[in-house]
Design a protein around this motif. Structure first.
Motif, short mmCIF file in Angstrom:
data_model
loop_
_atom_site.label_atom_id
_atom_site.label_comp_id
_atom_site.label_asym_id
_atom_site.label_seq_id
_atom_site.Cartn_x
_atom_site.Cartn_y
_atom_site.Cartn_z
N SER A 149 -2.87 9.70 -10.33
CA SER A 149 -3.90 9.17 -11.24
C SER A 149 -5.27 9.43 -10.64
O SER A 149 -5.43 9.45 -9.42
CB SER A 149 -3.73 7.66 -11.44
OG SER A 149 -2.45 7.37 -11.93
N LEU A 150 -6.28 9.59 -11.49
CA LEU A 150 -7.64 9.86 -11.00
C LEU A 150 -8.49 8.60 -11.14
O LEU A 150 -8.53 7.99 -12.21
CB LEU A 150 -8.26 11.01 -11.80
CG LEU A 150 -7.50 12.34 -11.76
CD1 LEU A 150 -8.18 13.39 -12.62
CD2 LEU A 150 -7.39 12.85 -10.31
N VAL A 151 -9.11 8.20 -10.06
CA VAL A 151 -9.97 7.01 -10.08
C VAL A 151 -11.31 7.36 -9.44
O VAL A 151 -11.49 8.43 -8.87
CB VAL A 151 -9.31 5.83 -9.32
CG1 VAL A 151 -7.96 5.46 -9.91
CG2 VAL A 151 -9.16 6.15 -7.83
N ASP A 152 -12.27 6.42 -9.51
CA ASP A 152 -13.57 6.67 -8.86
C ASP A 152 -13.75 5.77 -7.64
O ASP A 152 -12.87 4.96 -7.31
CB ASP A 152 -14.72 6.48 -9.87
CG ASP A 152 -14.76 5.06 -10.43
OD1 ASP A 152 -13.99 4.21 -9.95
OD2 ASP A 152 -15.56 4.81 -11.35
N GLU A 153 -14.91 5.90 -6.98
CA GLU A 153 -15.14 5.13 -5.75
C GLU A 153 -15.19 3.62 -6.05
O GLU A 153 -14.72 2.82 -5.24
CB GLU A 153 -16.45 5.59 -5.09
CG GLU A 153 -16.33 6.97 -4.45
CD GLU A 153 -17.62 7.43 -3.78
OE1 GLU A 153 -17.72 7.33 -2.55
OE2 GLU A 153 -18.52 7.88 -4.49
N ALA A 154 -15.74 3.25 -7.19
CA ALA A 154 -15.85 1.82 -7.53
C ALA A 154 -14.46 1.18 -7.58
O ALA A 154 -14.28 0.02 -7.21
CB ALA A 154 -16.57 1.66 -8.87
N TRP A 155 -13.47 1.95 -8.03
CA TRP A 155 -12.09 1.45 -8.11
C TRP A 155 -11.60 1.05 -6.71
O TRP A 155 -11.04 -0.02 -6.50
CB TRP A 155 -11.21 2.54 -8.73
CG TRP A 155 -9.73 2.24 -8.72
CD1 TRP A 155 -8.85 2.50 -7.72
CD2 TRP A 155 -8.98 1.62 -9.76
NE1 TRP A 155 -7.58 2.10 -8.07
CE2 TRP A 155 -7.63 1.55 -9.33
CE3 TRP A 155 -9.30 1.13 -11.04
CZ2 TRP A 155 -6.62 1.00 -10.12
CZ3 TRP A 155 -8.28 0.59 -11.82
CH2 TRP A 155 -6.96 0.52 -11.35
N TYR A 156 -11.81 1.95 -5.76
CA TYR A 156 -11.38 1.68 -4.38
C TYR A 156 -12.15 0.51 -3.77
O TYR A 156 -11.58 -0.32 -3.07
CB TYR A 156 -11.59 2.93 -3.50
CG TYR A 156 -10.41 3.87 -3.52
CD1 TYR A 156 -9.25 3.56 -2.81
CD2 TYR A 156 -10.45 5.06 -4.24
CE1 TYR A 156 -8.15 4.42 -2.83
CE2 TYR A 156 -9.36 5.92 -4.26
CZ TYR A 156 -8.21 5.59 -3.55
OH TYR A 156 -7.12 6.42 -3.56
N LEU A 157 -13.45 0.45 -4.03
CA LEU A 157 -14.27 -0.64 -3.47
C LEU A 157 -13.78 -1.99 -4.00
O LEU A 157 -13.73 -2.98 -3.26
CB LEU A 157 -15.75 -0.42 -3.79
CG LEU A 157 -16.39 0.80 -3.09
CD1 LEU A 157 -17.80 1.02 -3.60
CD2 LEU A 157 -16.41 0.61 -1.57
N ALA A 158 -13.42 -2.02 -5.28
CA ALA A 158 -12.92 -3.28 -5.87
C ALA A 158 -11.61 -3.70 -5.20
O ALA A 158 -11.38 -4.89 -4.92
CB ALA A 158 -12.72 -3.11 -7.38
N LEU A 159 -10.74 -2.70 -4.92
CA LEU A 159 -9.48 -3.00 -4.23
C LEU A 159 -9.74 -3.57 -2.83
O LEU A 159 -9.14 -4.56 -2.42
CB LEU A 159 -8.66 -1.71 -4.07
CG LEU A 159 -7.64 -1.37 -5.14
CD1 LEU A 159 -7.04 0.02 -4.86
CD2 LEU A 159 -6.50 -2.40 -5.18
N GLU A 160 -10.65 -2.92 -2.09
CA GLU A 160 -11.01 -3.40 -0.75
C GLU A 160 -11.48 -4.86 -0.82
O GLU A 160 -11.02 -5.71 -0.05
CB GLU A 160 -12.19 -2.57 -0.18
CG GLU A 160 -11.83 -1.23 0.38
CD GLU A 160 -13.05 -0.55 1.04
OE1 GLU A 160 -12.91 0.57 1.49
OE2 GLU A 160 -14.15 -1.17 1.10
N ARG A 161 -12.38 -5.11 -1.76
CA ARG A 161 -12.96 -6.47 -1.86
C ARG A 161 -11.91 -7.50 -2.17
O ARG A 161 -11.86 -8.56 -1.56
CB ARG A 161 -14.03 -6.51 -2.98
CG ARG A 161 -15.40 -6.09 -2.56
CD ARG A 161 -16.46 -6.59 -3.55
NE ARG A 161 -16.17 -6.32 -4.95
CZ ARG A 161 -16.41 -5.16 -5.57
NH1 ARG A 161 -16.93 -4.14 -4.89
NH2 ARG A 161 -16.14 -5.00 -6.85
N ARG A 162 -11.05 -7.18 -3.14
CA ARG A 162 -10.04 -8.17 -3.56
C ARG A 162 -9.14 -8.55 -2.39
O ARG A 162 -8.94 -9.73 -2.10
CB ARG A 162 -9.20 -7.62 -4.73
CG ARG A 162 -8.08 -8.58 -5.16
CD ARG A 162 -7.43 -8.15 -6.47
NE ARG A 162 -6.68 -6.91 -6.36
CZ ARG A 162 -5.45 -6.81 -5.83
NH1 ARG A 162 -4.85 -7.88 -5.36
NH2 ARG A 162 -4.83 -5.65 -5.79
#
Length: 789
Positions: free
Chosen positions: A749-762
């Motif tokens: 699946s293709l995601v952007d940087e904001a997706w990863y940052l949200a995962l890190e934060r959660r």
């Protein structure tokens, strides 16, 4: 003056003993092709002795190789078959045993094989360089010099350069530049006198400490409590250092002084104390034999008690009175109180300093060009915070000189040799605005004008030296943006250990805004080590414990925003790191346009150690790199990274950080930490001049997905079953796996940087709320050690 560069493509080290092999290792660290010679082996491969020494380099601690894989680059050789290899060598360093006859014999053997332009240097620590030169054919003498590395060569900053009467200036200038920039050393010129500068003064200091230990009836552990960090010296102090060096080596160096300095007014003290000889006779040679002044008894460290002729538990502490005196900030007051006190420990300290000052002043003219050379040699070779002359000057030169003269007159000092006349000529010290005092020239001499030092914008300062601190363009409580009068801005943190708090986060973002208006590039550089010990845990824990979850989440988001501001700055941001770059400090450099790292940089994402995961964009950045490295299968790249992060591994050098993926292939490794800022500014300038643009936002990052997470978790199951990891460790590692893999979505699946940052934060915020993570943070803050719970 312009120095002719000494072009060194290939080097040879003669002698594969402890020093020779480690010098070869450090040349190899610096990408110098190196041949290591020794005698032909009596059995097995002819170059077996050198081969064994190279293999042994991988086992030594501290590690001589900045990256173990480099051992394979050292070429083993022997004097019987391989002398022909010397013909294309540019630098030969001889490091065989300290026997004049052996060295002279070796020089005769190699002479006909050496190229007419090669420089030959001896790493002797005590033999006469001029006497060695006389054994060489006449045409080689002008290219011969002494070059004395301190042990261990990778880590000790000092190299003493000892010219002969005939050494050509161009050879010395070229070698000084090579040693300084390529090998990262601090070069001090020494005169050709026994033991040169570092060991002449350093060993005398140890001898006088041993002599006064006996005079004042102190325990070895008490002396170590007094002569370590309390005086701005290494933790190993005096007797632990002797154990590490080896008591037999110590006795050999003392004997060298006795044999070679018959006219020294302190000569009668140049002998090993009875108890040192006694330990050597018993085979208790220190750390290498498991016992010396100290030994381990189970979990305890025990120390030799001379009165009981046995070991006892080490108590190692200063008396209350002396501890209070040593805590005094003003050196003049401190020395006054030490001299006036009747406490034997205070009298011991005064006596040790008095005799060191007396000896250093008496011999300055014979051993060194200036007092600067003595102070830097002792600081760089022995790890003292201040050299002997700096310590004396800080304590009030004339006052202390008067006390020394009184003690000499009263017969209290070790020698009745008079203080040289210059000591009491009314001076305030030996270091000042015009340079440092040269007793042989009776004048102050400025620092070297060698062009290599233009690369050191902030050299190691001597007492009272001030360097231009640049002009401030903008600052807040957390950071300062400043410049040296050119078009590259510098951002420096103002917090303890350069940790990252809200002021730093806001400050870096605002400083980059300002840099985009005022400068063509910007460097993240700290005025002192470390680069950054990571996030301010105290502040973070405070928010959690007072239930301010929204503020805590906002802090994490702000951390990520700062990393992204660094990455997408319109002017190149170059991170210049030395020492620790942990957690957020590591993430900031990962987001920079380029990192310039001193060799001794210890880099890592260590959040797992405090029960968290990296959430300043570090995991996101690895996912972006994995997608670039292999868009079809990012998991392959992430496999190596996962273990590094889950186990909170820290690189043991900048070269190892490249192997671990914490630095990029095009990041620059610098060997001399004092050149770091200069090189980082050059890199920022070059990026700007080549039309730098930030990367395009990563909007289509292919993920390893749920398959990646499942594969990672399968490997964790083995750890859990073998009790190598606690359930909380597994939870943290599973969350790291989930984040690196892009969460519970389909592979590819293709995601952007904001997706990863949200995962890190959660994951970060959820972990931070657990009792076990809060316990880990609190434990690390109070003990400095990780908690396994």
């Amino acid at each position: 003056m312009t120095a002719t560069p000494l072009r060194i493509r290939k080097a040879a080290v003669l002698g594969a003993g402890v020093m020779g092999a480690q010098i070869a290792a450090h040349l190899t660290n610096a990408n110098v092709e190196t041949v290591l010679f020794d005698l032909p082996a009596k059995e097995g491969p002819k170059s077996g002795i050198a081969l064994k020494a190279i293999e042994n380099l991988k086992k030594l601690s501290p590690a001589p190789l900045a990256d173990k894989t480099r051992a394979a680059a050292i070429v083993p050789a022997n004097y019987e078959d391989d002398l022909d290899q010397l013909k294309d060598v540019d630098l030969i360093i001889e490091a065989i045993a300290e026997r004049m006859d052996w060295k002279l014999d070796l020089y005769k053997k190699i002479a006909s094989h050496v190229s007419p332009t090669a420089v030959l240097a001896s790493n002797t620590s005590g033999l006469s360089i001029n006497a060695l030169a006389e054994a060489l054919p006449e045409e080689m003498r002008h290219r011969f010099t002494g070059v004395h590395f301190f042990n261990p060569p990778r880590y000790m900053h000092l190299v003493e350069l000892i010219p002969t009467r005939l050494t050509e200036r161009s050879v010395l200038d070229g070698l000084e530049a090579f040693l300084t920039t390529t090998l990262g050393k601090g070069v001090v010129y020494a005169k050709d006198t026994p033991n040169f500068i570092g060991n002449r003064i350093g060993v005398f200091s140890i001898l006088s400490t041993m002599y006064h230990t006996e005079q004042f009836g102190l325990g070895f552990d008490t002396v170590d409590a007094l002569t370590g960090p309390a005086l701005g010296r290494p933790k190993s102090a005096t007797y632990r250092t002797a154990d590490v060096v080896g008591l037999d080596t110590m006795a050999h160096v003392i004997k060298t002084m006795a044999d070679t300095l018959p006219d020294d007014p302190w000569h009668k003290y140049f002998k090993a104390p009875v108890w040192l000889s006694g330990l050597i006779e018993k085979g208790a040679l220190g750390q290498k034999t498991g016992a010396g002044f100290y030994r381990k008894a189970g979990k305890d460290i025990v120390v030799l008690d001379l009165a009981k002729q046995d070991y006892r538990i080490s108590e190692q502490k200063a008396s209350d009175e002396v501890a209070a005196i040593l805590a005094i900030k003003d050196p003049a007051e401190k020395f006054g109180k030490l001299r006036a006190s009747s406490d034997p420990q205070a009298q011991f300290l005064w006596a040790v300093f008095r005799d060191l000052f007396h000896y250093s002043a008496f011999h300055l003219a014979d051993i060194a060009e200036t007092a600067r050379d003595v102070d830097l040699a002792i600081r760089w070779g022995y790890g003292w915070r201040l050299g002997p002359f700096e310590t004396w000057q800080a304590a009030g030169w004339q006052q202390v000189a008067g006390w020394i003269a009184e003690d000499i007159a009263a017969g209290k000092s070790m020698s009745n040799a008079p203080l040289p006349a210059w000591v009491t000529d009314g001076r305030k010290g030996v270091h000042g605005n015009d340079g440092s005092y040269s007793a042989s020239a009776s004048a102050d001499k400025p620092r070297s004008s060698h062009p290599v030092y233009k690369r050191q914008l902030f050299p190691d300062p001597l007492l009272g030296e001030k360097f231009d601190q640049g002009s401030t363009a903008w600052e807040n409580e957390g950071v300062r943006l400043w410049s040296h009068g050119d078009d590259i801005g510098i951002i420096s943190f103002k917090t303890k250990m350069n940790t990252v708090n809200d002021f730093v986060l806001d400050g870096v973002q605002r400083a980059i805004d300002e840099a985009e208006k005022q400068f063509k590039g910007v460097v993240l550089w700290q005025t002192a080590e470390p680069f950054s010990a990571g996030a301010d845990l105290k502040g973070a824990l405070g928010l959690l414990q007072s239930g301010k979850l929204a503020q805590f989440e906002a802090m994490v988001a702000n951390f990520q925003a700062t990393s992204m501001r660094i990455k997408y700055s319109l002017v190149p941001v170059v991170a210049a790191i030395r020492g620790l770059a942990l957690g957020g400090g590591c993430e900031f450099q990962m987001h920079s346009a380029r990192t310039v790292a001193a060799l001794e940089s210890y880099i890592g994402l260590v959040e797992a150690g405090v029960g968290l995961l990296p959430a300043g964009g570090g995991l996101k950045e690895f996912a972006v790199r994995a997608a670039k490295a292999n868009p079809e299968d990012p998991f392959e790249y992430l496999k190596k990274i996962f273990e590094t992060i889950a186990m909170a591994k820290v690189s043991a050098s900048a070269l190892e950080a490249k192997q671990m993926g914490l630095l990029r292939d095009d990041d620059v490794v610098v060997f001399n930490p004092y050149e770091l800022l200069y090189i980082a500014k050059q890199q920022a300038s070059a990026l700007a001049e080549s039309g730098y643009r930030p990367p395009l936002p990563a909007r289509a990052i292919p993920v390893a997905g749920d398959v990646g997470t499942a594969t990672f978790k399968a490997s964790l199951a083995n750890l859990a079953e073998g009790y190598f990891a606690s359930p909380h460790d597994i939870d943290i590692a599973s969350r790291i796996a989930d984040t690196l893999s892009g969460g519970r979505i389909e592979r590819g699946s293709l995601v952007d940087e904001a997706w990863y940052l949200a995962l890190e934060r959660r994951h970060f915020v959820e972990l931070a709320q657990t009792e076990k993570t809060q316990a880990r943070i609190a434990h690390t803050m109070t003990t400095g050690k990780p908690l396994r719970n």
